[in-house]
Scaffold this motif. Structure first.
Motif, mmCIF file in Angstrom:
data_model
loop_
_atom_site.group_PDB
_atom_site.id
_atom_site.type_symbol
_atom_site.label_atom_id
_atom_site.label_comp_id
_atom_site.label_asym_id
_atom_site.label_seq_id
_atom_site.Cartn_x
_atom_site.Cartn_y
_atom_site.Cartn_z
ATOM 1 N N UNK A 314 0.829 -1.211 0.000
ATOM 2 C CA UNK A 314 0.000 0.000 0.000
ATOM 3 C C UNK A 314 0.860 1.256 0.000
ATOM 4 N N UNK A 315 1.912 1.242 0.801
ATOM 5 C CA UNK A 315 2.807 2.400 0.838
ATOM 6 C C UNK A 315 3.455 2.623 -0.517
ATOM 7 N N UNK A 316 3.797 1.547 -1.172
ATOM 8 C CA UNK A 316 4.414 1.642 -2.494
ATOM 9 C C UNK A 316 3.435 2.290 -3.476
ATOM 10 N N UNK A 317 2.171 1.826 -3.435
ATOM 11 C CA UNK A 317 1.180 2.375 -4.357
ATOM 12 C C UNK A 317 0.899 3.846 -4.063
ATOM 13 N N UNK A 318 0.782 4.188 -2.779
ATOM 14 C CA UNK A 318 0.532 5.586 -2.431
ATOM 15 C C UNK A 318 1.712 6.482 -2.809
ATOM 16 N N UNK A 319 2.897 5.977 -2.582
ATOM 17 C CA UNK A 319 4.078 6.752 -2.961
ATOM 18 C C UNK A 319 4.143 6.907 -4.470
ATOM 19 N N UNK A 320 3.800 5.849 -5.189
ATOM 20 C CA UNK A 320 3.811 5.922 -6.658
ATOM 21 C C UNK A 320 2.783 6.923 -7.166
ATOM 22 N N UNK A 321 1.632 7.017 -6.463
ATOM 23 C CA UNK A 321 0.588 7.948 -6.902
ATOM 24 C C UNK A 321 1.089 9.385 -6.912
ATOM 25 N N UNK A 322 2.009 9.739 -6.021
ATOM 26 C CA UNK A 322 2.571 11.090 -6.009
ATOM 27 C C UNK A 322 3.411 11.367 -7.245
ATOM 28 N N UNK A 323 3.888 10.306 -7.897
ATOM 29 C CA UNK A 323 4.775 10.494 -9.048
ATOM 30 C C UNK A 323 4.071 10.221 -10.373
ATOM 31 N N UNK A 324 3.320 9.141 -10.432
ATOM 32 C CA UNK A 324 2.762 8.745 -11.731
ATOM 33 C C UNK A 324 1.282 9.062 -11.845
ATOM 34 N N UNK A 325 0.665 9.550 -10.760
ATOM 35 C CA UNK A 325 -0.751 9.902 -10.822
ATOM 36 C C UNK A 325 -0.979 11.162 -11.655
ATOM 37 N N UNK A 326 -2.203 11.299 -12.120
ATOM 38 C CA UNK A 326 -2.554 12.466 -12.939
ATOM 39 C C UNK A 326 -2.729 13.659 -12.013
ATOM 40 N N UNK A 327 -1.901 14.696 -12.166
ATOM 41 C CA UNK A 327 -1.952 15.848 -11.256
ATOM 42 C C UNK A 327 -3.329 16.494 -11.171
ATOM 43 N N UNK A 328 -4.105 16.448 -12.262
ATOM 44 C CA UNK A 328 -5.438 17.059 -12.242
ATOM 45 C C UNK A 328 -6.328 16.313 -11.252
ATOM 46 N N UNK A 329 -6.244 14.984 -11.282
ATOM 47 C CA UNK A 329 -7.035 14.195 -10.338
ATOM 48 C C UNK A 329 -6.591 14.469 -8.906
ATOM 49 N N UNK A 330 -5.278 14.600 -8.705
ATOM 50 C CA UNK A 330 -4.774 14.900 -7.371
ATOM 51 C C UNK A 330 -5.276 16.252 -6.901
ATOM 52 N N UNK A 331 -5.360 17.241 -7.822
ATOM 53 C CA UNK A 331 -5.854 18.572 -7.471
ATOM 54 C C UNK A 331 -7.319 18.519 -7.071
ATOM 55 N N UNK A 332 -8.082 17.734 -7.833
ATOM 56 C CA UNK A 332 -9.508 17.594 -7.500
ATOM 57 C C UNK A 332 -9.675 16.954 -6.125
ATOM 58 N N UNK A 333 -8.835 15.950 -5.859
ATOM 59 C CA UNK A 333 -8.913 15.281 -4.551
ATOM 60 C C UNK A 333 -8.593 16.249 -3.425
ATOM 61 N N UNK A 334 -7.589 17.071 -3.651
ATOM 62 C CA UNK A 334 -7.238 18.054 -2.612
ATOM 63 C C UNK A 334 -8.354 19.067 -2.425
ATOM 64 N N UNK A 335 -8.974 19.467 -3.546
ATOM 65 C CA UNK A 335 -10.085 20.413 -3.449
ATOM 66 C C UNK A 335 -11.248 19.812 -2.667
ATOM 67 N N UNK A 336 -11.364 18.468 -2.770
ATOM 68 C CA UNK A 336 -12.406 17.798 -1.987
ATOM 69 C C UNK A 336 -12.020 17.720 -0.511
ATOM 70 N N UNK A 337 -10.702 17.943 -0.244
ATOM 71 C CA UNK A 337 -10.186 17.893 1.122
ATOM 72 C C UNK A 337 -10.449 16.523 1.750
ATOM 73 N N UNK A 338 -9.768 15.480 1.200
ATOM 74 C CA UNK A 338 -9.887 14.111 1.698
ATOM 75 C C UNK A 338 -8.822 13.874 2.770
#
Length: 549
Positions: A314-338
């Motif tokens: 799980x840590x590997x996947x979460x760490x990978x999401x910071x690098x290979x995830x789509x920044x737009x999706x990450x921005x939307x998630x932050x805007x949702x304040x999860x």
């Protein structure tokens, strides 16, 4: 044995004593204390006796009241040295007569013979007589073993335990005395090689009665375990009545073997007690492979290694999401304040690194359960005391194992600042697509401002004034966003495959660390204890005087 190969030589007395000493060391904390104390006492006594004169042979005359041992002692010495009496004990302290004084002093001191009762036959007149053939004899006249005085019996017991040759003087009337046979003949039956039975006062018997008496005495002794007993007849009052006994003493002194034979018999007696604590079958050398595997698996479960490996995925996947995830999706998630996601990532990043820094890496109860059956395949093939020792060896580091497991898991965890290079490439690519999308949106805004709303007045033309470019730029934005989403989706699949491999690799590393803990804290102590037992079996043979295999 192959032809031409010499048989191994039997161990010497020194070898046997050294083997007995190793048995005591191996048995410390494992075997019964009385056995170890008796062996220690024998080693101490044997060491002292071997350091003293080997030119002298200590011979004791022991017997009951009225057996005539003091008269026999005087007859051999040729002088009235020991008081005699028929009805009551006359000898209260051991009397010693020595033929040859050189080196006899320290020996008599060790025997604790009172200096008032020491006599020497070493004059020039003695050397001219037949007594010279007894050179080296230390003859002791002991108190009566059946005396009512406890100190007399204790004196007999002390000398019987250290004499080189035991001479029991009996008379025709009391040769079957229960006290003699119960307290001395039976307990010392294995000392037949250094025991002599003297049937004294045969002058009171007819010739045919002597033979019957000797035959009955021999039958009685053999029934009590004294193999091939040596019996001679004597009479202190008859002419030449002690010549047979004197000849035995002469032969014994000349051979100079009584000391070593006595000590060898002592070693036999103690070594046979050690032999009761070993089996003839060859013992296993270590825990079998099946139980080794079970132990490692049980310790892995106790330490929670599978759960840690899953958490690392799980840590590997979460760490990978910071690098290979789509920044737009990450921005939307932050805007949702999860907050849950942020909390989970923080916990995995911070707490996994600190999960095993404390003193407890596994519950002690789980470790104890893992150790419960590790030696079951071994202890069934060992004597009771050694089985107990092997089980104790398996648990000797039980309290250290939880912390050791925690340290091994901590060492197996990777540092989170090390990431695959392709993650950086994907992150660069994703941010490039974000930049293109943002610039495209700005471009559309400029086209709307200048080409549609004509905010700037005259049509500037080119790439910012042609409203017809808006659909194409919009398509570029959509393609860019779609390309970023597709890239992130494809990378998530790759990360899922990589995380599974990463988890398996981490579990393998953790298992290697747990195997080291199992080897160092459990398996090696068990193997070391089994090696001690194997050496113990070998030393039992040495102490028994058997040639090494």
């Amino acid at each position: 044995m192959p032809a031409g190969r010499a048989e191994p030589a039997a161990p010497t007395l020194t070898d046997r004593l050294n083997g007995l000493d190793r048995l005591v060391q191996a048995g410390a904390g494992r075997l019964d204390r009385p056995l170890l104390e008796d062996a220690d006492a024998l080693l101490d006594r044997a060491g002292q006796r071997l350091r003293l004169s080997g030119e002298h042979t200590v011979v004791t005359l022991a017997g009951g009241t009225g057996s005539g041992k003091s008269s026999l002692f005087n007859a051999i010495c040729g002088l009235e040295l020991s008081p005699t009496g028929m009805r009551r004990p006359m000898t209260s302290k051991a009397h010693a007569c020595v033929w040859g004084l050189d080196g006899a002093g320290p020996l008599l001191d060790w025997l604790d013979v009172d200096k008032r009762h020491r006599y020497a036959r070493a004059s020039a007149l003695d050397l001219e007589r037949a007594d010279s053939s007894l050179q080296g004899l230390v003859l002791l006249d002991l108190p009566d073993h059946d005396s009512v005085q406890a100190m007399h019996r204790a004196e007999v017991d002390r000398f019987v335990a250290i004499a080189d040759l035991l001479v029991w003087v009996v008379d025709p009337q009391k040769y079957a005395d229960a006290a003699l046979h119960r307290n001395y003949i039976v307990p010392f039956a294995r000392y037949a090689g250094v025991t002599l039975i003297v049937l004294n006062q045969v002058d009171r018997l007819a010739p045919d009665e002597i033979d019957d008496c000797v035959a009955d005495l021999r039958r009685l002794l053999e029934a009590e375990g004294l193999a091939q007993p040596r019996i001679i007849t004597t009479s202190a009052v008859a002419e030449d009545g002690v010549h047979g006994f004197r000849d035995v003493l002469v032969d014994t002194v000349a051979a100079r073997r009584a000391r070593s034979e006595r000590l060898a018999a002592d070693v036999d007696r103690v070594a046979e007690r050690f032999a009761e604590h070993r089996f003839t079958a060859e013992p296993p050398a270590a825990v079998d492979e099946g139980r080794r595997t079970e132990l490692v698996q049980a310790l892995s479960d106790a330490a929670g290694a599978p759960a840690v490996a899953e958490a690392m995925e799980s840590a590997y996947e979460l760490r990978a999401a910071d690098f290979v995830g789509w920044p737009v999706s990450a921005l939307i998630t932050r805007l949702r304040s999860d907050p849950l996601r942020r909390m989970r990532l923080t916990e995995l990043r911070e707490e996994l690194r600190n999960a095993f820094t404390g003193p407890i890496g596994a519950q002690q109860g789980d470790v104890d359960n893992a150790l419960a059956g590790v030696t079951d395949g071994i202890t069934g093939e060992l004597p009771v005391h050694w089985a107990r020792s092997v089980r104790a060896a398996a648990r000797s580091h039980a309290t250290e194992i939880p912390e050791a497991l925690g340290e091994s898991l901590k060492e197996a965890l990777p540092t989170f600042n090390q990431v695959p290079r392709w993650w950086w490439l994907i992150k660069t690519w994703q941010y490039f697509l974000v930049l293109v999308a943002v610039l495209s949106v700005i471009w559309i805004g400029v086209l709307v401002a200048y080409g549609v709303l004509e905010i700037g007045g005259d049509d500037p033309g080119g790439l910012i004034g042609q409203a017809g470019l808006i659909p194409y730029v919009a398509v570029l934005v959509v393609c860019t966003l779609g390309m970023g989403w597709l890239t992130a989706s494809a990378c998530r699949n790759l990360v899922a495959l990589s995380s599974a491999k990463h988890g398996d690799k981490m579990e393998e590393h953790m298992r290697e660390g747990i195997e080291r803990v199992a080897r160092d804290k459990v398996l090696e102590p068990v193997a070391a204890d089994l090696r001690v037992y194997a050496g113990f079996r070998h030393d039992v043979d040495i102490a028994l005087g058997r040639p090494p295999a």
